[in-house]
Design a protein around this motif. Structure first.
Motif, PDB file in Angstrom:
ATOM      1  N   THR A   1       0.839  -1.196   0.000  1.00 19.01           N
ATOM      2  CA  THR A   1       0.000   0.000   0.000  1.00 19.01           C
ATOM      3  C   THR A   1       0.874   1.247   0.000  1.00 19.01           C
ATOM      4  OG1 THR A   1      -1.685  -1.213   1.239  1.00 19.01           O
ATOM      5  CG2 THR A   1      -1.878   1.186   1.157  1.00 19.01           C
ATOM      6  N   TYR A   2       0.887   1.919  -1.135  1.00 18.16           N
ATOM      7  CA  TYR A   2       1.832   3.013  -1.391  1.00 18.16           C
ATOM      8  C   TYR A   2       1.695   4.137  -0.380  1.00 18.16           C
ATOM      9  CZ  TYR A   2       4.032   6.800  -4.009  1.00 18.16           C
ATOM     10  OH  TYR A   2       4.815   7.865  -4.389  1.00 18.16           O
ATOM     11  N   SER A   3       0.461   4.488  -0.037  1.00 18.42           N
ATOM     12  CA  SER A   3       0.241   5.650   0.826  1.00 18.42           C
ATOM     13  C   SER A   3       0.653   5.389   2.280  1.00 18.42           C
ATOM     14  CB  SER A   3      -1.221   6.085   0.773  1.00 18.42           C
ATOM     15  OG  SER A   3      -2.073   5.026   1.179  1.00 18.42           O
ATOM     16  N   ASN A   4       1.036   4.178   2.592  1.00 18.24           N
ATOM     17  CA  ASN A   4       1.505   3.877   3.951  1.00 18.24           C
ATOM     18  C   ASN A   4       2.981   4.205   4.152  1.00 18.24           C
ATOM     19  OD1 ASN A   4      -0.984   2.906   4.680  1.00 18.24           O
ATOM     20  ND2 ASN A   4      -0.430   0.749   4.586  1.00 18.24           N
ATOM     21  N   TYR A   5       3.647   4.657   3.075  1.00 19.95           N
ATOM     22  CA  TYR A   5       5.096   4.780   3.139  1.00 19.95           C
ATOM     23  C   TYR A   5       5.582   6.138   2.652  1.00 19.95           C
ATOM     24  CZ  TYR A   5       4.676  -0.143   3.933  1.00 19.95           C
ATOM     25  OH  TYR A   5       4.320  -1.352   4.462  1.00 19.95           O
ATOM     26  N   ALA A   6       6.613   6.621   3.321  1.00 21.18           N
ATOM     27  CA  ALA A   6       7.320   7.799   2.849  1.00 21.18           C
ATOM     28  C   ALA A   6       8.193   7.409   1.663  1.00 21.18           C
ATOM     29  CB  ALA A   6       8.177   8.381   3.972  1.00 21.18           C
ATOM     30  N   MET A   7       8.507   8.393   0.852  1.00 21.70           N
ATOM     31  CA  MET A   7       9.343   8.161  -0.327  1.00 21.70           C
ATOM     32  C   MET A   7      10.513   9.132  -0.320  1.00 21.70           C
ATOM     33  SD  MET A   7       7.868   5.662  -1.920  1.00 21.70           S
ATOM     34  CE  MET A   7       8.790   5.719  -3.470  1.00 21.70           C
ATOM     35  N   GLY A   8      11.596   8.690  -0.914  1.00 27.48           N
ATOM     36  CA  GLY A   8      12.772   9.555  -0.983  1.00 27.48           C
ATOM     37  C   GLY A   8      13.514   9.379  -2.295  1.00 27.48           C
ATOM     38  N   TRP A   9      14.301  10.390  -2.591  1.00 30.98           N
ATOM     39  CA  TRP A   9      15.225  10.343  -3.726  1.00 30.98           C
ATOM     40  C   TRP A   9      16.639  10.510  -3.189  1.00 30.98           C
ATOM     41  CZ3 TRP A   9      14.034   9.106  -8.669  1.00 30.98           C
ATOM     42  CH2 TRP A   9      12.702   9.219  -9.079  1.00 30.98           C
ATOM     43  N   PHE A  10      17.538   9.702  -3.705  1.00 27.42           N
ATOM     44  CA  PHE A  10      18.949   9.783  -3.394  1.00 27.42           C
ATOM     45  C   PHE A  10      19.714   9.794  -4.707  1.00 27.42           C
ATOM     46  CE2 PHE A  10      19.013   8.953   1.220  1.00 27.42           C
ATOM     47  CZ  PHE A  10      17.705   8.569   1.407  1.00 27.42           C
TER      48      PHE A  10
ATOM     49  N   ARG B   1       4.012  10.404   3.857  1.00 30.11           N
ATOM     50  CA  ARG B   1       3.036   9.498   3.254  1.00 30.11           C
ATOM     51  C   ARG B   1       1.984  10.205   2.425  1.00 30.11           C
ATOM     52  NH1 ARG B   1       0.193   6.048   7.512  1.00 30.11           N
ATOM     53  NH2 ARG B   1       0.118   8.031   8.600  1.00 30.11           N
ATOM     54  N   TYR B   2       1.478  11.328   2.903  1.00 29.92           N
ATOM     55  CA  TYR B   2       0.438  12.038   2.174  1.00 29.92           C
ATOM     56  C   TYR B   2       0.922  13.375   1.629  1.00 29.92           C
ATOM     57  CZ  TYR B   2      -2.579   8.463   4.076  1.00 29.92           C
ATOM     58  OH  TYR B   2      -3.137   7.245   4.389  1.00 29.92           O
TER      59      TYR B   2
ATOM     60  N   ARG C   1      15.856  24.410  -5.812  1.00 27.65           N
ATOM     61  CA  ARG C   1      15.935  24.035  -7.232  1.00 27.65           C
ATOM     62  C   ARG C   1      15.117  22.781  -7.535  1.00 27.65           C
ATOM     63  NH1 ARG C   1      20.617  22.398  -9.303  1.00 27.65           N
ATOM     64  NH2 ARG C   1      21.463  21.606  -7.331  1.00 27.65           N
ATOM     65  N   PHE C   2      15.037  21.879  -6.585  1.00 27.58           N
ATOM     66  CA  PHE C   2      14.326  20.609  -6.789  1.00 27.58           C
ATOM     67  C   PHE C   2      13.037  20.610  -5.965  1.00 27.58           C
ATOM     68  CE2 PHE C   2      18.194  17.648  -7.802  1.00 27.58           C
ATOM     69  CZ  PHE C   2      18.609  18.548  -8.774  1.00 27.58           C
ATOM     70  N   THR C   3      12.027  19.921  -6.490  1.00 27.91           N
ATOM     71  CA  THR C   3      10.759  19.779  -5.775  1.00 27.91           C
ATOM     72  C   THR C   3      10.298  18.336  -5.846  1.00 27.91           C
ATOM     73  OG1 THR C   3      10.129  22.049  -6.352  1.00 27.91           O
ATOM     74  CG2 THR C   3       8.380  20.575  -5.587  1.00 27.91           C
ATOM     75  N   ILE C   4      10.014  17.761  -4.697  1.00 24.02           N
ATOM     76  CA  ILE C   4       9.483  16.405  -4.638  1.00 24.02           C
ATOM     77  C   ILE C   4       7.974  16.478  -4.451  1.00 24.02           C
ATOM     78  CG2 ILE C   4       9.830  16.176  -2.135  1.00 24.02           C
ATOM     79  CD1 ILE C   4      10.534  13.201  -2.650  1.00 24.02           C
ATOM     80  N   SER C   5       7.268  15.572  -5.112  1.00 17.99           N
ATOM     81  CA  SER C   5       5.822  15.485  -4.959  1.00 17.99           C
ATOM     82  C   SER C   5       5.400  14.039  -5.159  1.00 17.99           C
ATOM     83  CB  SER C   5       5.107  16.392  -5.966  1.00 17.99           C
ATOM     84  OG  SER C   5       5.410  16.013  -7.300  1.00 17.99           O
ATOM     85  N   ARG C   6       4.162  13.748  -4.837  1.00 20.87           N
ATOM     86  CA  ARG C   6       3.674  12.387  -5.014  1.00 20.87           C
ATOM     87  C   ARG C   6       2.204  12.418  -5.387  1.00 20.87           C
ATOM     88  NH1 ARG C   6       4.755   9.201   0.299  1.00 20.87           N
ATOM     89  NH2 ARG C   6       3.502   7.576  -0.714  1.00 20.87           N
ATOM     90  N   ASP C   7       1.792  11.364  -6.090  1.00 22.47           N
ATOM     91  CA  ASP C   7       0.403  11.157  -6.451  1.00 22.47           C
ATOM     92  C   ASP C   7       0.032   9.766  -5.968  1.00 22.47           C
ATOM     93  OD1 ASP C   7      -2.053  10.640  -7.652  1.00 22.47           O
ATOM     94  OD2 ASP C   7      -1.529  11.642  -9.515  1.00 22.47           O
ATOM     95  N   ASN C   8      -0.662   9.689  -4.848  1.00 20.83           N
ATOM     96  CA  ASN C   8      -0.963   8.379  -4.269  1.00 20.83           C
ATOM     97  C   ASN C   8      -1.968   7.589  -5.109  1.00 20.83           C
ATOM     98  OD1 ASN C   8       0.843   8.886  -2.236  1.00 20.83           O
ATOM     99  ND2 ASN C   8      -0.681   9.203  -0.638  1.00 20.83           N
ATOM    100  N   ALA C   9      -2.766   8.280  -5.890  1.00 25.51           N
ATOM    101  CA  ALA C   9      -3.695   7.576  -6.777  1.00 25.51           C
ATOM    102  C   ALA C   9      -2.950   6.838  -7.882  1.00 25.51           C
ATOM    103  CB  ALA C   9      -4.694   8.558  -7.382  1.00 25.51           C
ATOM    104  N   LYS C  10      -1.770   7.317  -8.220  1.00 24.95           N
ATOM    105  CA  LYS C  10      -0.961   6.703  -9.275  1.00 24.95           C
ATOM    106  C   LYS C  10       0.243   5.940  -8.718  1.00 24.95           C
ATOM    107  CE  LYS C  10      -2.157  10.137 -12.797  1.00 24.95           C
ATOM    108  NZ  LYS C  10      -1.625  11.150 -13.769  1.00 24.95           N
TER     109      LYS C  10
END
Length: 121
Positions: free
Chosen positions: A27-36, A52-53, A66-75
């Protein structure tokens, strides 16, 4: 869990790229995401993280503003919009998933395969 990163490529200094990372397997929305990212001969370093949200985000000092992180939990997808790119941003970029929001690499237990970003001067 599978994390599939895409969107890397070759860009001139000052240009922009948008990376994507599609997740599957839990379940994707249960987890934080990161970029390295990891440049040749260097250790893997934190770039950005999102809770998560999406209510909380964090950035490495070298990419702030300069960088922006975002997420789409529906996708089940996390994005990294990279603007004003510099040759120093050249690296393989990895997305990763964590049970907790943060920027410590040891927090992240699943990793994508990486996508190459090359910025020419």
């Amino acid at each position: 869990v599978q994390l599939q990163a895409s969107g890397g490529g070759l860009v001139q200094a000052g240009g922009s790229l948008r990376l994507s990372c599609a997740a599957s397997g839990r379940t994707y929305s249960n987890y934080a995401m990161g970029w390295f990212r990891q440049a040749p001969g260097k250790e893997r370093e934190f770039v950005a993280a999102i809770s998560r949200y999406g209510g909380s985000t964090g950035y490495g000092d070298s990419v702030k503003g300069r960088f922006t992180i975002s997420r789409d939990n529906a996708k089940n997808t996390v994005y990294l919009q990279m603007n004003s790119l510099k040759p120093a941003d050249t690296a393989v970029y990895y997305c990763a998933q964590s049970s907790t929001f943060g920027w410590d690499i040891s927090q992240y237990d699943y990793w994508g395969q990486g996508t190459q970003v090359t910025v020419s001067s």
